[in-house]
Write an enzyme that holds these catalytic residues in place. Structure first.
Site, PDB file in Angstrom:
ATOM      1  N   ARG A 104       0.847  -1.182   0.000  1.00 51.04           N
ATOM      2  CA  ARG A 104       0.000   0.000   0.000  1.00 51.04           C
ATOM      3  C   ARG A 104       0.883   1.232   0.000  1.00 51.04           C
ATOM      4  O   ARG A 104       1.696   1.412   0.904  1.00 51.04           O
ATOM      5  CB  ARG A 104      -0.854  -0.052   1.274  1.00 51.04           C
ATOM      6  CG  ARG A 104      -2.209   0.494   1.121  1.00 51.04           C
ATOM      7  CD  ARG A 104      -3.034   0.191   2.338  1.00 51.04           C
ATOM      8  NE  ARG A 104      -2.461   0.627   3.598  1.00 51.04           N
ATOM      9  CZ  ARG A 104      -3.174   0.966   4.643  1.00 51.04           C
ATOM     10  NH1 ARG A 104      -4.479   0.924   4.583  1.00 51.04           N
ATOM     11  NH2 ARG A 104      -2.606   1.339   5.760  1.00 51.04           N
ATOM     12  N   THR A 108      -0.868   7.582  -0.844  1.00 43.85           N
ATOM     13  CA  THR A 108      -2.174   7.496  -1.523  1.00 43.85           C
ATOM     14  C   THR A 108      -3.050   6.386  -0.949  1.00 43.85           C
ATOM     15  O   THR A 108      -4.250   6.360  -1.205  1.00 43.85           O
ATOM     16  CB  THR A 108      -1.978   7.201  -3.020  1.00 43.85           C
ATOM     17  OG1 THR A 108      -1.400   5.892  -3.144  1.00 43.85           O
ATOM     18  CG2 THR A 108      -1.057   8.223  -3.667  1.00 43.85           C
ATOM     19  N   ASP A 200       0.669  -2.930  12.271  1.00 45.58           N
ATOM     20  CA  ASP A 200       1.049  -3.372  10.923  1.00 45.58           C
ATOM     21  C   ASP A 200       1.310  -4.874  10.954  1.00 45.58           C
ATOM     22  O   ASP A 200       2.298  -5.333  11.529  1.00 45.58           O
ATOM     23  CB  ASP A 200       2.309  -2.614  10.475  1.00 45.58           C
ATOM     24  CG  ASP A 200       2.651  -2.912   9.021  1.00 45.58           C
ATOM     25  OD1 ASP A 200       2.754  -4.105   8.665  1.00 45.58           O
ATOM     26  OD2 ASP A 200       2.799  -1.958   8.244  1.00 45.58           O
TER      27      ASP A 200
HETATM   28  C1  PRP Z   1      -1.228  -4.460   4.548  1.00 47.02           C
HETATM   29  C2  PRP Z   1      -2.130  -5.660   4.668  1.00 47.02           C
HETATM   30  C3  PRP Z   1      -2.969  -5.563   3.430  1.00 47.02           C
HETATM   31  C4  PRP Z   1      -3.125  -4.088   3.255  1.00 47.02           C
HETATM   32  C5  PRP Z   1      -4.479  -3.683   3.771  1.00 47.02           C
HETATM   33  O1  PRP Z   1      -0.179  -4.702   3.691  1.00 47.02           O
HETATM   34  O2  PRP Z   1      -1.422  -6.870   4.778  1.00 47.02           O
HETATM   35  O3  PRP Z   1      -2.374  -6.166   2.287  1.00 47.02           O
HETATM   36  O4  PRP Z   1      -2.117  -3.455   4.047  1.00 47.02           O
HETATM   37  O5  PRP Z   1      -4.720  -2.350   3.516  1.00 47.02           O
HETATM   38  P1  PRP Z   1      -5.861  -1.865   2.513  1.00 47.02           P
HETATM   39  O6  PRP Z   1      -7.078  -2.688   2.801  1.00 47.02           O
HETATM   40  O7  PRP Z   1      -6.032  -0.421   2.869  1.00 47.02           O
HETATM   41  O8  PRP Z   1      -5.362  -2.048   1.106  1.00 47.02           O
HETATM   42  P2  PRP Z   1       1.018  -3.654   3.463  1.00 47.02           P
HETATM   43  O9  PRP Z   1       0.692  -2.768   2.311  1.00 47.02           O
HETATM   44  O10 PRP Z   1       1.342  -2.993   4.759  1.00 47.02           O
HETATM   45  O11 PRP Z   1       2.186  -4.570   2.951  1.00 47.02           O
HETATM   46  P3  PRP Z   1       3.008  -5.728   3.722  1.00 47.02           P
HETATM   47  O12 PRP Z   1       2.077  -6.904   3.865  1.00 47.02           O
HETATM   48  O13 PRP Z   1       4.130  -5.982   2.771  1.00 47.02           O
HETATM   49  O14 PRP Z   1       3.459  -5.196   5.064  1.00 47.02           O
HETATM   50  N1  URA Z   2      -2.393  -2.861   7.149  1.00 50.83           N
HETATM   51  C1  URA Z   2      -2.015  -3.298   8.362  1.00 50.83           C
HETATM   52  O1  URA Z   2      -1.101  -4.118   8.477  1.00 50.83           O
HETATM   53  N2  URA Z   2      -2.649  -2.811   9.440  1.00 50.83           N
HETATM   54  C2  URA Z   2      -3.662  -1.923   9.343  1.00 50.83           C
HETATM   55  O2  URA Z   2      -4.222  -1.535  10.387  1.00 50.83           O
HETATM   56  C3  URA Z   2      -4.044  -1.481   8.072  1.00 50.83           C
HETATM   57  C4  URA Z   2      -3.390  -1.965   6.974  1.00 50.83           C
END
Ligand code: PRP
Ligand code: URA
Length: 209
Positions: A104, A108, A200
Protein backbone atom coordinates in the site's frame (compact mmCIF):
# COMPACT_ATOMS: atom_id res chain seq x y z
CA UNK A 1 -26.74 -16.29 0.68
CA UNK A 2 -24.82 -14.60 3.46
CA UNK A 3 -21.68 -13.05 1.94
CA UNK A 4 -19.89 -11.70 5.05
CA UNK A 5 -19.08 -14.24 7.74
CA UNK A 6 -17.84 -12.90 11.07
CA UNK A 7 -16.35 -15.94 12.79
CA UNK A 8 -16.68 -14.86 16.40
CA UNK A 9 -15.80 -18.24 17.92
CA UNK A 10 -14.37 -17.92 21.46
CA UNK A 11 -11.06 -19.51 20.43
CA UNK A 12 -10.67 -16.98 17.62
CA UNK A 13 -11.54 -14.05 19.86
CA UNK A 14 -9.06 -15.23 22.49
CA UNK A 15 -6.24 -15.59 20.00
CA UNK A 16 -7.11 -12.28 18.34
CA UNK A 17 -6.89 -10.48 21.66
CA UNK A 18 -3.30 -11.75 22.01
CA UNK A 19 -2.50 -10.47 18.50
CA UNK A 20 -3.88 -7.06 19.39
CA UNK A 21 -1.66 -6.75 22.48
CA UNK A 22 1.35 -4.61 21.58
CA UNK A 23 3.54 -6.60 23.97
CA UNK A 24 3.06 -9.83 22.00
CA UNK A 25 6.41 -10.68 20.40
CA UNK A 26 7.16 -11.83 16.87
CA UNK A 27 7.29 -15.56 17.66
CA UNK A 28 3.90 -15.67 19.35
CA UNK A 29 2.37 -13.28 16.83
CA UNK A 30 3.46 -15.45 13.91
CA UNK A 31 2.27 -18.68 15.53
CA UNK A 32 -1.12 -17.24 16.41
CA UNK A 33 -1.71 -15.83 12.92
CA UNK A 34 -1.11 -19.37 11.66
CA UNK A 35 -3.45 -20.93 14.24
CA UNK A 36 -6.20 -18.42 13.46
CA UNK A 37 -5.91 -19.25 9.76
CA UNK A 38 -6.41 -22.94 10.56
CA UNK A 39 -9.49 -22.22 12.65
CA UNK A 40 -10.95 -19.92 9.99
CA UNK A 41 -10.24 -22.49 7.28
CA UNK A 42 -12.58 -24.90 9.06
CA UNK A 43 -15.49 -22.52 8.45
CA UNK A 44 -14.45 -21.23 5.04
CA UNK A 45 -14.45 -24.79 3.67
CA UNK A 46 -17.80 -25.75 5.18
CA UNK A 47 -19.47 -26.01 1.74
CA UNK A 48 -16.88 -28.18 0.01
CA UNK A 49 -18.70 -30.84 -2.03
CA UNK A 50 -18.72 -34.42 -0.77
CA UNK A 51 -19.14 -37.72 -2.54
CA UNK A 52 -20.53 -40.96 -1.13
CA UNK A 53 -18.06 -43.84 -0.92
CA UNK A 54 -18.42 -47.32 0.45
CA UNK A 55 -15.85 -48.52 2.97
CA UNK A 56 -15.54 -51.77 4.85
CA UNK A 57 -15.21 -51.04 8.57
CA UNK A 58 -13.99 -53.82 10.88
CA UNK A 59 -17.68 -54.44 11.59
CA UNK A 60 -19.68 -53.87 8.39
CA UNK A 61 -19.89 -52.06 5.09
CA UNK A 62 -20.63 -48.34 5.47
CA UNK A 63 -21.62 -45.61 3.06
CA UNK A 64 -19.62 -42.61 4.11
CA UNK A 65 -18.52 -39.27 2.66
CA UNK A 66 -15.24 -37.94 1.38
CA UNK A 67 -14.28 -34.69 -0.31
CA UNK A 68 -15.35 -34.81 -3.94
CA UNK A 69 -11.90 -33.78 -5.09
CA UNK A 70 -12.79 -30.18 -5.85
CA UNK A 71 -9.48 -28.47 -6.53
CA UNK A 72 -8.46 -25.61 -4.26
CA UNK A 73 -5.78 -22.96 -4.38
CA UNK A 74 -4.83 -20.41 -1.78
CA UNK A 75 -3.40 -17.03 -2.72
CA UNK A 76 -1.64 -15.08 0.03
CA UNK A 77 -1.20 -11.35 -0.51
CA UNK A 78 2.48 -10.62 0.20
CA UNK A 79 3.78 -10.04 2.65
CA UNK A 80 1.40 -10.44 5.53
CA UNK A 81 -0.77 -13.10 3.86
CA UNK A 82 2.23 -15.45 3.94
CA UNK A 83 1.70 -15.77 7.69
CA UNK A 84 -1.61 -17.58 7.07
CA UNK A 85 -0.38 -20.12 4.48
CA UNK A 86 0.87 -22.88 6.78
CA UNK A 87 -2.28 -22.65 8.84
CA UNK A 88 -4.41 -23.44 5.79
CA UNK A 89 -2.09 -26.16 4.46
CA UNK A 90 -2.38 -27.94 7.81
CA UNK A 91 -5.97 -28.78 6.85
CA UNK A 92 -5.66 -28.81 3.04
CA UNK A 93 -2.13 -30.07 2.36
CA UNK A 94 -2.74 -30.61 -1.36
CA UNK A 95 -3.86 -27.04 -2.08
CA UNK A 96 -1.73 -25.19 -4.61
CA UNK A 97 -0.39 -21.78 -3.66
CA UNK A 98 -0.32 -18.66 -5.85
CA UNK A 99 1.28 -15.40 -4.73
CA UNK A 100 0.37 -11.77 -5.28
CA UNK A 101 2.79 -9.08 -4.16
CA UNK A 102 1.08 -5.83 -3.22
CA UNK A 103 2.03 -3.00 -0.95
CA UNK A 104 0.00 0.00 0.00
CA UNK A 105 1.48 3.32 -1.01
CA UNK A 106 1.74 5.13 2.35
CA UNK A 107 0.63 8.46 0.85
CA UNK A 108 -2.17 7.50 -1.52
CA UNK A 109 -3.10 4.22 0.30
CA UNK A 110 -3.48 2.74 -3.22
CA UNK A 111 -2.16 -0.83 -3.75
CA UNK A 112 0.98 -1.21 -5.85
CA UNK A 113 1.52 -4.62 -7.50
CA UNK A 114 5.09 -5.96 -7.64
CA UNK A 115 4.70 -9.74 -8.04
CA UNK A 116 2.23 -12.31 -9.30
CA UNK A 117 2.69 -16.05 -9.82
CA UNK A 118 -0.24 -18.43 -10.09
CA UNK A 119 -0.55 -22.20 -10.49
CA UNK A 120 -0.98 -23.00 -14.21
CA UNK A 121 -4.38 -24.64 -13.65
CA UNK A 122 -5.70 -21.86 -11.40
CA UNK A 123 -8.77 -21.32 -13.65
CA UNK A 124 -10.02 -24.82 -12.68
CA UNK A 125 -9.67 -24.18 -8.96
CA UNK A 126 -11.65 -22.52 -6.23
CA UNK A 127 -9.48 -19.85 -4.63
CA UNK A 128 -9.16 -18.50 -1.09
CA UNK A 129 -7.27 -15.18 -0.94
CA UNK A 130 -5.42 -14.66 2.35
CA UNK A 131 -4.51 -11.38 4.01
CA UNK A 132 -4.69 -10.72 7.76
CA UNK A 133 -5.86 -7.12 7.26
CA UNK A 134 -8.78 -5.62 5.31
CA UNK A 135 -8.43 -1.87 5.85
CA UNK A 136 -9.52 0.42 2.98
CA UNK A 137 -10.12 -2.72 0.91
CA UNK A 138 -7.93 -1.45 -1.94
CA UNK A 139 -5.44 -4.34 -1.70
CA UNK A 140 -8.12 -7.02 -1.39
CA UNK A 141 -10.14 -5.60 -4.26
CA UNK A 142 -7.05 -5.47 -6.50
CA UNK A 143 -6.02 -9.03 -5.48
CA UNK A 144 -9.49 -10.35 -6.32
CA UNK A 145 -9.39 -8.58 -9.71
CA UNK A 146 -5.99 -10.15 -10.51
CA UNK A 147 -7.26 -13.62 -9.64
CA UNK A 148 -10.39 -13.09 -11.74
CA UNK A 149 -8.18 -12.17 -14.71
CA UNK A 150 -6.96 -15.79 -14.66
CA UNK A 151 -10.53 -17.01 -15.19
CA UNK A 152 -11.21 -18.14 -11.61
CA UNK A 153 -14.95 -18.30 -10.95
CA UNK A 154 -15.21 -19.05 -7.24
CA UNK A 155 -13.21 -16.79 -4.92
CA UNK A 156 -13.35 -16.38 -1.15
CA UNK A 157 -11.51 -13.73 0.84
CA UNK A 158 -10.14 -14.56 4.31
CA UNK A 159 -9.01 -11.72 6.60
CA UNK A 160 -8.36 -11.87 10.32
CA UNK A 161 -9.34 -8.28 11.00
CA UNK A 162 -11.49 -5.91 8.92
CA UNK A 163 -12.65 -2.32 8.96
CA UNK A 164 -16.23 -1.60 7.88
CA UNK A 165 -14.80 0.50 5.02
CA UNK A 166 -12.86 -2.48 3.65
CA UNK A 167 -15.84 -4.80 3.76
CA UNK A 168 -17.98 -2.19 2.00
CA UNK A 169 -15.33 -1.71 -0.72
CA UNK A 170 -15.03 -5.43 -1.48
CA UNK A 171 -18.80 -5.91 -1.40
CA UNK A 172 -19.17 -3.06 -3.90
CA UNK A 173 -16.35 -4.10 -6.26
CA UNK A 174 -16.86 -7.87 -5.99
CA UNK A 175 -20.36 -8.73 -4.77
CA UNK A 176 -19.80 -12.38 -5.77
CA UNK A 177 -16.96 -12.90 -3.24
CA UNK A 178 -17.69 -14.30 0.20
CA UNK A 179 -15.69 -12.65 2.98
CA UNK A 180 -14.54 -14.46 6.15
CA UNK A 181 -13.27 -12.36 9.06
CA UNK A 182 -12.64 -13.01 12.75
CA UNK A 183 -13.64 -9.47 13.79
CA UNK A 184 -14.83 -6.15 12.39
CA UNK A 185 -13.31 -3.13 14.13
CA UNK A 186 -14.64 0.40 14.52
CA UNK A 187 -12.98 2.46 11.80
CA UNK A 188 -9.80 3.54 10.02
CA UNK A 189 -7.55 6.32 11.26
CA UNK A 190 -6.08 9.09 9.05
CA UNK A 191 -3.20 6.78 8.02
CA UNK A 192 -5.53 4.00 6.92
CA UNK A 193 -4.82 1.85 9.98
CA UNK A 194 -7.59 -0.20 11.54
CA UNK A 195 -8.67 1.15 14.95
CA UNK A 196 -8.18 -0.39 17.47
CA UNK A 197 -6.64 -3.01 15.17
CA UNK A 198 -3.34 -4.73 15.83
CA UNK A 199 -0.86 -2.44 14.07
CA UNK A 200 1.05 -3.37 10.92
CA UNK A 201 0.48 -7.09 10.44
CA UNK A 202 3.43 -7.58 8.05
CA UNK A 203 5.87 -5.87 10.37
CA UNK A 204 4.63 -7.85 13.37
CA UNK A 205 4.79 -11.22 11.54
CA UNK A 206 8.27 -10.62 10.16
CA UNK A 207 9.74 -8.44 12.91
CA UNK A 208 10.55 -5.56 10.58
CA UNK A 209 9.26 -2.63 12.57
C1 PRP B 1 -1.23 -4.46 4.55
C2 PRP B 1 -2.13 -5.66 4.67
C3 PRP B 1 -2.97 -5.56 3.43
C4 PRP B 1 -3.13 -4.09 3.25
C5 PRP B 1 -4.48 -3.68 3.77
O1 PRP B 1 -0.18 -4.70 3.69
O2 PRP B 1 -1.42 -6.87 4.78
O3 PRP B 1 -2.37 -6.17 2.29
O4 PRP B 1 -2.12 -3.45 4.05
O5 PRP B 1 -4.72 -2.35 3.52
P1 PRP B 1 -5.86 -1.87 2.51
O6 PRP B 1 -7.08 -2.69 2.80
O7 PRP B 1 -6.03 -0.42 2.87
O8 PRP B 1 -5.36 -2.05 1.11
P2 PRP B 1 1.02 -3.65 3.46
O9 PRP B 1 0.69 -2.77 2.31
O10 PRP B 1 1.34 -2.99 4.76
O11 PRP B 1 2.19 -4.57 2.95
P3 PRP B 1 3.01 -5.73 3.72
O12 PRP B 1 2.08 -6.90 3.87
O13 PRP B 1 4.13 -5.98 2.77
O14 PRP B 1 3.46 -5.20 5.06
N1 URA C 1 -2.39 -2.86 7.15
C1 URA C 1 -2.02 -3.30 8.36
O1 URA C 1 -1.10 -4.12 8.48
N2 URA C 1 -2.65 -2.81 9.44
C2 URA C 1 -3.66 -1.92 9.34
O2 URA C 1 -4.22 -1.53 10.39
C3 URA C 1 -4.04 -1.48 8.07
C4 URA C 1 -3.39 -1.96 6.97
Amino acid sequence: MEMVHVLDHPLLQHKLSILRDETTGVKDFREIVCEIATLMCYDATRNLPLQAVEVQTPVAKAVTYQLAGKKLAIVPVLRAGLGMVEGILTLIPSAKVGHIGLFRDPDTLEPVKYYCKMPTDIADRDVIILDPMLATGGSASAAISFVKEYGVKNIKLMNILAAPEGIARVRKDHPDVEIYVAAVDDQLNDHGYIVPGLGDAGDRIFGTK
